[in-house]
Design a protein around this motif. Structure first.
Motif, PDB file in Angstrom:
ATOM      1  N   CYS A  27      11.289  22.522 -23.565  1.00  0.00           N
ATOM      2  CA  CYS A  27      11.795  22.206 -24.811  1.00  0.00           C
ATOM      3  C   CYS A  27      11.648  20.706 -24.952  1.00  0.00           C
ATOM      4  O   CYS A  27      11.928  19.860 -24.097  1.00  0.00           O
ATOM      5  CB  CYS A  27      13.473  22.577 -24.686  1.00  0.00           C
ATOM      6  SG  CYS A  27      14.471  22.478 -26.110  1.00  0.00           S
ATOM      7  N   TRP A  75      13.706  22.637 -18.970  1.00  0.00           N
ATOM      8  CA  TRP A  75      14.837  23.328 -18.576  1.00  0.00           C
ATOM      9  C   TRP A  75      14.668  24.177 -17.338  1.00  0.00           C
ATOM     10  O   TRP A  75      13.758  24.971 -17.506  1.00  0.00           O
ATOM     11  CB  TRP A  75      16.023  23.931 -19.438  1.00  0.00           C
ATOM     12  CG  TRP A  75      16.822  22.939 -20.255  1.00  0.00           C
ATOM     13  CD1 TRP A  75      16.726  23.021 -21.574  1.00  0.00           C
ATOM     14  CD2 TRP A  75      17.848  22.207 -19.853  1.00  0.00           C
ATOM     15  NE1 TRP A  75      17.459  22.055 -22.108  1.00  0.00           N
ATOM     16  CE2 TRP A  75      18.258  21.691 -21.407  1.00  0.00           C
ATOM     17  CE3 TRP A  75      18.714  22.201 -18.916  1.00  0.00           C
ATOM     18  CZ2 TRP A  75      19.221  20.915 -21.214  1.00  0.00           C
ATOM     19  CZ3 TRP A  75      19.607  21.454 -18.719  1.00  0.00           C
ATOM     20  CH2 TRP A  75      20.142  20.717 -19.969  1.00  0.00           C
ATOM     21  N   VAL A 124      23.504  23.846 -21.515  1.00  0.00           N
ATOM     22  CA  VAL A 124      21.928  23.866 -21.761  1.00  0.00           C
ATOM     23  C   VAL A 124      21.534  24.422 -23.227  1.00  0.00           C
ATOM     24  O   VAL A 124      20.611  23.793 -23.788  1.00  0.00           O
ATOM     25  CB  VAL A 124      21.397  25.051 -20.735  1.00  0.00           C
ATOM     26  CG1 VAL A 124      19.855  25.183 -20.815  1.00  0.00           C
ATOM     27  CG2 VAL A 124      21.495  24.314 -19.280  1.00  0.00           C
ATOM     28  N   GLN A 125      22.212  25.402 -23.652  1.00  0.00           N
ATOM     29  CA  GLN A 125      21.612  26.107 -24.998  1.00  0.00           C
ATOM     30  C   GLN A 125      22.375  25.523 -26.239  1.00  0.00           C
ATOM     31  O   GLN A 125      21.716  25.387 -27.250  1.00  0.00           O
ATOM     32  CB  GLN A 125      22.113  27.598 -24.918  1.00  0.00           C
ATOM     33  CG  GLN A 125      21.528  28.307 -23.885  1.00  0.00           C
ATOM     34  CD  GLN A 125      21.953  29.847 -23.871  1.00  0.00           C
ATOM     35  OE1 GLN A 125      22.735  30.253 -24.597  1.00  0.00           O
ATOM     36  NE2 GLN A 125      21.156  30.432 -23.120  1.00  0.00           N
ATOM     37  N   LYS A 126      23.582  24.594 -26.006  1.00  0.00           N
ATOM     38  CA  LYS A 126      24.229  24.214 -27.196  1.00  0.00           C
ATOM     39  C   LYS A 126      24.315  22.847 -27.506  1.00  0.00           C
ATOM     40  O   LYS A 126      24.781  22.275 -28.418  1.00  0.00           O
ATOM     41  CB  LYS A 126      25.656  24.870 -27.256  1.00  0.00           C
ATOM     42  CG  LYS A 126      25.803  26.395 -27.234  1.00  0.00           C
ATOM     43  CD  LYS A 126      27.085  26.800 -27.295  1.00  0.00           C
ATOM     44  CE  LYS A 126      27.182  28.283 -27.437  1.00  0.00           C
ATOM     45  NZ  LYS A 126      28.576  28.769 -27.316  1.00  0.00           N
ATOM     46  N   ALA A 127      24.403  21.900 -26.319  1.00  0.00           N
ATOM     47  CA  ALA A 127      24.687  20.517 -26.327  1.00  0.00           C
ATOM     48  C   ALA A 127      23.376  19.970 -27.129  1.00  0.00           C
ATOM     49  O   ALA A 127      23.722  18.713 -27.881  1.00  0.00           O
ATOM     50  CB  ALA A 127      24.887  20.057 -25.141  1.00  0.00           C
ATOM     51  N   HIS A 128      22.157  20.209 -26.786  1.00  0.00           N
ATOM     52  CA  HIS A 128      21.000  19.489 -27.232  1.00  0.00           C
ATOM     53  C   HIS A 128      20.807  17.964 -26.772  1.00  0.00           C
ATOM     54  O   HIS A 128      20.841  17.135 -27.724  1.00  0.00           O
ATOM     55  CB  HIS A 128      20.883  19.801 -28.776  1.00  0.00           C
ATOM     56  CG  HIS A 128      20.290  20.953 -29.242  1.00  0.00           C
ATOM     57  ND1 HIS A 128      19.059  21.353 -29.836  1.00  0.00           N
ATOM     58  CD2 HIS A 128      20.509  22.341 -28.723  1.00  0.00           C
ATOM     59  CE1 HIS A 128      18.569  22.407 -29.724  1.00  0.00           C
ATOM     60  NE2 HIS A 128      19.675  22.880 -29.321  1.00  0.00           N
ATOM     61  N   ALA A 134      27.841  18.409 -29.570  1.00  0.00           N
ATOM     62  CA  ALA A 134      26.445  18.139 -29.872  1.00  0.00           C
ATOM     63  C   ALA A 134      26.238  17.079 -30.979  1.00  0.00           C
ATOM     64  O   ALA A 134      25.306  16.304 -31.112  1.00  0.00           O
ATOM     65  CB  ALA A 134      25.841  19.413 -30.837  1.00  0.00           C
ATOM     66  N   GLN A 141      24.038  28.290 -33.257  1.00  0.00           N
ATOM     67  CA  GLN A 141      24.387  27.445 -32.033  1.00  0.00           C
ATOM     68  C   GLN A 141      23.123  26.775 -31.213  1.00  0.00           C
ATOM     69  O   GLN A 141      23.417  25.882 -30.524  1.00  0.00           O
ATOM     70  CB  GLN A 141      25.266  28.571 -31.088  1.00  0.00           C
ATOM     71  CG  GLN A 141      26.435  29.078 -31.392  1.00  0.00           C
ATOM     72  CD  GLN A 141      27.220  30.266 -30.722  1.00  0.00           C
ATOM     73  OE1 GLN A 141      26.372  30.420 -29.538  1.00  0.00           O
ATOM     74  NE2 GLN A 141      28.364  30.612 -31.088  1.00  0.00           N
ATOM     75  N   TYR A 146       5.095  26.614 -24.634  1.00  0.00           N
ATOM     76  CA  TYR A 146       6.340  27.202 -25.057  1.00  0.00           C
ATOM     77  C   TYR A 146       6.416  28.610 -25.156  1.00  0.00           C
ATOM     78  O   TYR A 146       5.358  29.395 -25.237  1.00  0.00           O
ATOM     79  CB  TYR A 146       6.514  26.560 -26.510  1.00  0.00           C
ATOM     80  CG  TYR A 146       6.947  25.167 -26.484  1.00  0.00           C
ATOM     81  CD1 TYR A 146       8.386  24.566 -26.407  1.00  0.00           C
ATOM     82  CD2 TYR A 146       5.838  24.317 -26.553  1.00  0.00           C
ATOM     83  CE1 TYR A 146       8.429  23.450 -26.165  1.00  0.00           C
ATOM     84  CE2 TYR A 146       6.084  22.978 -26.645  1.00  0.00           C
ATOM     85  CZ  TYR A 146       7.638  22.504 -26.386  1.00  0.00           C
ATOM     86  OH  TYR A 146       7.544  21.109 -26.345  1.00  0.00           O
ATOM     87  N   PHE A 163      14.770  27.343 -27.321  1.00  0.00           N
ATOM     88  CA  PHE A 163      14.204  26.206 -26.854  1.00  0.00           C
ATOM     89  C   PHE A 163      12.783  26.107 -27.372  1.00  0.00           C
ATOM     90  O   PHE A 163      12.773  24.543 -27.824  1.00  0.00           O
ATOM     91  CB  PHE A 163      13.846  26.320 -25.143  1.00  0.00           C
ATOM     92  CG  PHE A 163      15.161  26.414 -24.498  1.00  0.00           C
ATOM     93  CD1 PHE A 163      16.083  25.385 -24.266  1.00  0.00           C
ATOM     94  CD2 PHE A 163      15.233  27.736 -23.724  1.00  0.00           C
ATOM     95  CE1 PHE A 163      17.331  25.648 -23.540  1.00  0.00           C
ATOM     96  CE2 PHE A 163      16.528  27.897 -23.024  1.00  0.00           C
ATOM     97  CZ  PHE A 163      17.508  26.886 -22.891  1.00  0.00           C
ATOM     98  N   THR A 185      12.742  22.819 -30.642  1.00  0.00           N
ATOM     99  CA  THR A 185      11.812  21.812 -30.644  1.00  0.00           C
ATOM    100  C   THR A 185      11.059  21.442 -31.906  1.00  0.00           C
ATOM    101  O   THR A 185      10.661  20.282 -32.180  1.00  0.00           O
ATOM    102  CB  THR A 185      10.561  22.068 -29.323  1.00  0.00           C
ATOM    103  OG1 THR A 185      11.269  22.358 -28.301  1.00  0.00           O
ATOM    104  CG2 THR A 185       9.621  21.034 -29.119  1.00  0.00           C
TER     105      THR A 185
END
Lengths: 290, 290
Positions: free
Chosen positions: A9, A14, A73-77, A274, B74, B266, B271, B275
């Motif tokens: 990413c 990750w 991991v998925q939402k905070a960016h 985020a 999200q 990728y 993710f 990007t």
């Protein structure tokens, strides 16, 4: 410590790990973001471990009630900010899983997903529900011994129950975590329903609860060198569960340099996190001298 | 059209709507991001509808197999780019829900979550599974008639099955959608297992499948003015289900200006999308003259 998932990413990676935890007497899962600078330095796909020539500032993120490591991991960016500052970010789970205790899955605010970053003393919880020790000792050691972490540049932050975890662990372990911030933290859990339920359930002696309450720790003389907190005005849990004003009062009274911001219109979700996460990471970078 | 959720993010708002769909004969859900410029222009919390003094470029995002509107909302993190270009972004669901058909929930790649952006002709699917008509007619009309959309500045993009949807709807409806891009699209569904299963299940006459295949549509003379596609090299579904090379060949042969990029390392996840999403939105902005 075994890699169970890997996703590229923003030119970083990750990676999700599992390991057998001593503190929690169960298998635990956590995720780490390796910034693109790290991916350029080492052969990330082979996941070579500690290389003494490398040294990365590192933040621990503690999540809130019901979360696993994956919400963050998925939402905070955080990826772009982590790349900018060349930081590792470590996101543990919020409790042991499948400990097999009666009632463990009954409530969203107790048991699974609700470890409250304390060390339980009441049976049967005390064998497994030791997230304070897990985060501040076991995971800290695992990360610092196996990854190229700059141990003098480690910070901690979190959300809601995890904001409470970040504040209390930073106050109790300033030798390990040199910077701290939080989103919508539970600021005074001894005085709110979530905290009262957790402490009554996990602790034999309710007096121990003051070891896990940011305001109480400040009264006891614990200090942090600086603090950034964001709190949304449209947060359903504000003010009753979060008691932000108590933290403001304690920081004022005890001269703790704190920036505690009310953010109009924002709620308790990761949409709020985020929005301001890059400012928090920049704050940690500044505090850590990155 | 009723607001069922609202979250502030990066000074804009995600709002989730439900409405009764004619095309799908069911209640359908979709989300819209209103950029911060919109929130500044109108009283967003009262959600005032069409104001003829305002006019926003608008992108439709079509999601992939198993998704609802929420995966994109999200995980993609479009907010900052949408703010930058002052664009609305509309994310529909991927199929009707709870249509009550036998077998609807059995497979991840057929029925619920797998509408394939076609109009079914086979019973019993034909009464509900009409996502092509839903997106390109019903939702298009609902959005353009109730929100302040710049109808000459509308684009479409998507991921995987939704990339297939974006490509085919753009090729079939250049009057409505003036720009198109895709992440890991199913480029030639008549020649892959996912597409063959969908077409055999939803269509009475398999010859109709060429109306829902980007490569076949290009062979039939359909055109887009430009195209951006990103494809990860570590995508588990590449090349068999996606057939990116067939799209490259068709664009070359029929002189369609296409930028089709292989992105090393990728995978097929959000993710990957997160990007490159800002580059895609900038591409749409350029194509739409924003």
């Amino acid at each position: 410590m075994q890699v169970i998932e890997s996703n590229k990413c923003h030119d970083g990676y990750w990676k999700r790990f599992k390991h057998q935890s001593t503190a929690c007497q169960s298998e635990m899962t956590f995720s780490v973001f390796f910034p693109k600078g790290y991916a350029a330095d080492v052969s990330i796909n082979q996941f070579s471990l500690h290389d003494s020539n490398l040294s990365y500032p590192t933040l621990f993120w503690l999540s809130g009630l019901t979360c696993t490591d994956q919400n963050f991991v998925q939402k905070a960016h955080v990826e772009k900010a982590a790349n900018q500052w060349n930081m590792l970010i470590v996101a543990p789970d919020t409790s042991p899983r499948d400990a097999g205790l009666a009632g463990e899955e009954d409530d969203y605010d107790f048991g699974t997903g609700a470890g409250f970053y304390l060390d339980a003393t009441k049976q049967p919880w005390s064998e497994h529900y030791n997230m304070h020790r897990y985060v501040s000792e076991e995971l800290y050691q695992l990360i610092t011994q196996t990854l190229p972490v700059a141990t003098e540049q480690m910070g901690i932050f979190g959300h809601s129950m995890g904001g409470h975890g970040a504040l209390t662990i930073a106050l109790k372990h300033p030798d390990k975590f040199k910077s701290v911030s939080a989103f919508a933290p539970i600021c005074q859990p001894t005085q709110c329903d979530w905290g009262k339920k957790a402490f009554a359930g996990y602790l034999d002696d309710i007096a121990d609860a003051t070891m896990y309450d940011a305001c109480a720790l400040i009264e006891q003389g614990k200090r942090v060198s600086a603090l950034l907190v964001d709190q949304g005005t449209e947060d359903n849990f504000y003010p009753d569960q979060l008691r932000t004003e108590s933290l403001v009062e304690h920081c004022d009274k005890f001269n703790i340099p704190a920036t505690i911001r009310m953010q109009p219109g924002y709620d308790h979700s990761y949409f709020f996190i985020a929005t301001f996460i890059e400012e928090h990471i920049a704050f940690h970078a500044q505090q850590l001298g990155v």
